[in-house]
Design a protein around this motif. Structure first.
Motif, PDB file in Angstrom:
ATOM      1  N   UNK A 173      11.156 -24.686 -24.907  1.00  0.00           N
ATOM      2  CA  UNK A 173      10.240 -23.624 -25.333  1.00  0.00           C
ATOM      3  C   UNK A 173      10.961 -22.286 -25.177  1.00  0.00           C
ATOM      4  N   UNK A 174      10.654 -21.321 -26.023  1.00  0.00           N
ATOM      5  CA  UNK A 174      11.356 -20.029 -25.970  1.00  0.00           C
ATOM      6  C   UNK A 174      11.010 -19.252 -24.699  1.00  0.00           C
ATOM      7  N   UNK A 175      11.996 -18.615 -24.133  1.00  0.00           N
ATOM      8  CA  UNK A 175      11.744 -17.661 -23.041  1.00  0.00           C
ATOM      9  C   UNK A 175      11.363 -16.344 -23.715  1.00  0.00           C
ATOM     10  N   UNK A 176      10.162 -16.320 -24.250  1.00  0.00           N
ATOM     11  CA  UNK A 176       9.754 -15.191 -25.085  1.00  0.00           C
ATOM     12  C   UNK A 176       8.279 -14.894 -24.911  1.00  0.00           C
ATOM     13  N   UNK A 203      -1.000 -20.102 -37.314  1.00  0.00           N
ATOM     14  CA  UNK A 203      -0.658 -20.754 -36.053  1.00  0.00           C
ATOM     15  C   UNK A 203      -1.827 -20.701 -35.076  1.00  0.00           C
ATOM     16  N   UNK A 204      -2.257 -21.864 -34.608  1.00  0.00           N
ATOM     17  CA  UNK A 204      -3.282 -21.925 -33.574  1.00  0.00           C
ATOM     18  C   UNK A 204      -2.642 -21.809 -32.206  1.00  0.00           C
ATOM     19  N   UNK A 237      -0.229 -27.069 -30.686  1.00  0.00           N
ATOM     20  CA  UNK A 237       0.688 -28.136 -30.308  1.00  0.00           C
ATOM     21  C   UNK A 237       0.551 -28.515 -28.830  1.00  0.00           C
ATOM     22  N   UNK A 238      -0.613 -28.209 -28.245  1.00  0.00           N
ATOM     23  CA  UNK A 238      -0.848 -28.538 -26.846  1.00  0.00           C
ATOM     24  C   UNK A 238      -1.916 -29.607 -26.746  1.00  0.00           C
ATOM     25  N   UNK A 239      -1.882 -30.366 -25.650  1.00  0.00           N
ATOM     26  CA  UNK A 239      -2.899 -31.380 -25.419  1.00  0.00           C
ATOM     27  C   UNK A 239      -4.037 -30.791 -24.614  1.00  0.00           C
ATOM     28  N   UNK A 240      -5.166 -31.447 -24.643  1.00  0.00           N
ATOM     29  CA  UNK A 240      -6.324 -30.972 -23.895  1.00  0.00           C
ATOM     30  C   UNK A 240      -7.536 -30.894 -24.800  1.00  0.00           C
ATOM     31  N   UNK A 241      -8.712 -30.739 -24.206  1.00  0.00           N
ATOM     32  CA  UNK A 241      -9.944 -30.751 -24.986  1.00  0.00           C
ATOM     33  C   UNK A 241     -10.828 -29.537 -24.664  1.00  0.00           C
ATOM     34  N   UNK A 242     -10.193 -28.470 -24.202  1.00  0.00           N
ATOM     35  CA  UNK A 242     -10.977 -27.281 -23.869  1.00  0.00           C
ATOM     36  C   UNK A 242     -10.949 -26.277 -25.002  1.00  0.00           C
ATOM     37  N   UNK A 256       3.618 -21.263 -28.068  1.00  0.00           N
ATOM     38  CA  UNK A 256       2.295 -21.677 -27.623  1.00  0.00           C
ATOM     39  C   UNK A 256       1.530 -20.570 -26.949  1.00  0.00           C
ATOM     40  N   UNK A 257       0.444 -20.924 -26.309  1.00  0.00           N
ATOM     41  CA  UNK A 257      -0.428 -19.933 -25.681  1.00  0.00           C
ATOM     42  C   UNK A 257       0.275 -19.161 -24.574  1.00  0.00           C
ATOM     43  N   UNK A 258       1.283 -19.773 -23.928  1.00  0.00           N
ATOM     44  CA  UNK A 258       2.006 -19.069 -22.862  1.00  0.00           C
ATOM     45  C   UNK A 258       2.961 -18.021 -23.409  1.00  0.00           C
TER      46      UNK A 258
END
Length: 464
Positions: free
Chosen positions: A55-58, A70-71, A75-80, A141-143
């Motif tokens: 993952x990018x250090x960005x 882009x959501x 590309x992450x798992x989970x149901x929240x 991603x979200x991070x």
């Protein structure tokens, strides 16, 4: 490992980081292992499948809707969360979830669809690269992503987000941007996003900050950098600031209908703040003739070259951020504006577009040459060599033909002309601004740092 974190603030800046990290993804596929991928990418090991993902250090900042299709959790798992690109919101099947549609869905680009389906990649053009997410290869991603809460992406002018999507107020003021970060995002950004990136590093060597200076993003990034500097007072930070043409470069009267007075006011305030809190400051030119995709592709020639030496796998050719800073400043910390910015014979410097007071014999205080030809011989202490460029296929063809180019960086006396011209503008036109005297003092001090030899100051006092 000596890692580098890159932060971008604005849609234009995000295009640059997208192109850069696409290049890092390209290097992962290379067989010759020319760089250390962990410098710019965070490796995550799956011990069960015995695979490594990166993952990018960005950290990318944009307006709402600026991420395109882009959501944040795509590309992450989970149901929240709810995300289904092929299902309408009213057709949501997850129990207990209420879906509120706040804007029209942006369709996924043909390029992203091809990546997801492992299909044939289409040719990129200005038409299908309106959003940086249209052609990104690594997953943000979200991070990695943060969005302004009340400012919406402006399709007509991506540099000026629209307040509440009402077509009445735009993100075009330094103070608005500065207060936006300070009041609404400072604590959340540092405690969650920024610290998460820091914790993934073994030993941070530096930070890239990429932004624009003519609008609210200049104030936003100034406030952001001030907070980061408080957190990491000894970390080397290189700031890359994009500048549009203004009264000085166009050589038009300040109050002319063809120039925007507020634009140059934002630029002055942003530059002073960012120069003060950065180890090196690169004033880049925003070419109005190029799309954001083209402009980012060109700028990556420069951005990638400077960063490549800090991840070079060959130990004797590896040069860290701190060493680059030392080579270009030689201990003169106030001489940190790099006014000569050339890569592959392309001039990227905004300051070279401003008329010079001295037309001959410009003083070069310090310089640095980076050759991307690994077979080149280093003959001078200010010469570095790096590995041959391996550009992503998302770079426009015009900027990926030559992979063994040279980059020239230099601290010259040209910033003196820029700061002196700005000093005159502040003296004449900032009549009722509360920070007028402070700006004059800062600009006067900055101008003196780059003075060399004799000047005819009467020439720089003309009304432009």
């Amino acid at each position: 490992m000596r890692e580098v974190i890159s932060i971008s603030a604005s849609h234009r800046a995000n295009h640059v980081l997208t192109q850069f990290y696409n290049g890092q993804e390209q290097l992962l596929q290379a067989t010759n292992n020319v760089n250390e991928p962990g410098v710019f990418l965070n490796p995550v090991v799956d011990r069960i499948s015995k695979t490594v993902s990166y993952s990018p250090r960005a950290l990318l900042w944009d307006a709402r809707n600026g991420v395109g299709s882009l959501g944040l959790h795509e590309y992450e798992t989970g149901h929240d969360y709810y995300f289904d690109p092929d299902r309408k919101p009213e057709e949501a099947t997850q129990k207990g979830v209420q879906v509120i549609q706040t804007h029209q869905r942006i369709p996924k680009s043909e390029y992203q669809t091809a990546i997801d389906s492992n299909g044939r990649l289409p040719e990129l053009t200005d038409a299908n690269t309106k959003y940086w997410s249209d052609y990104t290869k690594l997953v943000f991603g979200s991070s990695n992503l943060s969005s302004l809460k009340d400012w919406y992406h402006n399709v007509e002018d991506p540099s000026l987000p629209d307040f509440q999507d009402q077509n009445q107020a735009y993100f075009n003021n330094y103070e608005v941007g500065y207060n936006e970060f300070k009041s609404n995002y400072s604590t959340e950004f540092l405690d969650e996003k920024f610290h998460w990136q820091l914790e993934s590093c073994d030993g941070l060597q530096g930070i890239n900050l990429v932004s624009e200076l003519d609008n609210g993003w200049g104030g936003f990034s100034s406030s952001l950098l001030l907070e980061v500097r408080d957190e990491l007072p000894k970390t080397d930070i290189i700031t890359w600031g994009f500048n549009k043409d203004d009264a000085l470069t166009l050589q038009k009267p300040v109050r002319s209908s063809k120039t925007n007075f507020d634009l140059i006011c934002n630029k002055i305030r942003s530059t002073i703040s960012l120069v003060r809190d950065s180890e090196l400051f690169f004033p880049l030119y925003s070419n109005p003739q190029q799309s954001l995709w083209q402009s980012a592709g060109a700028a990556t020639l420069l951005f990638d070259a400077v960063n490549s030496v800090s991840s070079n796998r060959v130990p004797e050719d590896r040069v860290l951020f701190g060493q680059i800073v030392a080579m270009l400043t030689q201990g003169e910390t106030r001489q940190n504006v790099v006014s000569q910015l050339e890569a592959d014979n392309i001039d990227f410097s905004f300051y070279s577009r401003i008329p010079k007071v001295k037309t001959t014999g410009e003083k070069v205080f310090n310089k640095l040459v980076i050759s991307r030809d690994s077979t080149s011989v280093v003959k001078e202490p200010w010469m570095l060599k790096s590995y041959e460029w391996q550009p992503s296929d998302t770079i426009p063809m015009d900027y990926r033909a030559n992979t063994k180019y040279t980059t020239n960086l230099a601290v010259t006396e040209q910033p003196r002309d820029v700061f002196k011209s700005w000093f005159d503008l502040v003296s004449r036109y900032f009549r009722y601004d509360s920070d007028r005297e402070e700006l004059k003092e800062e600009l006067g001090t900055l101008a003196s740092e780059y003075e060399h030899g004799w000047y005819d100051d009467d020439e720089s006092g003309d009304d432009c």
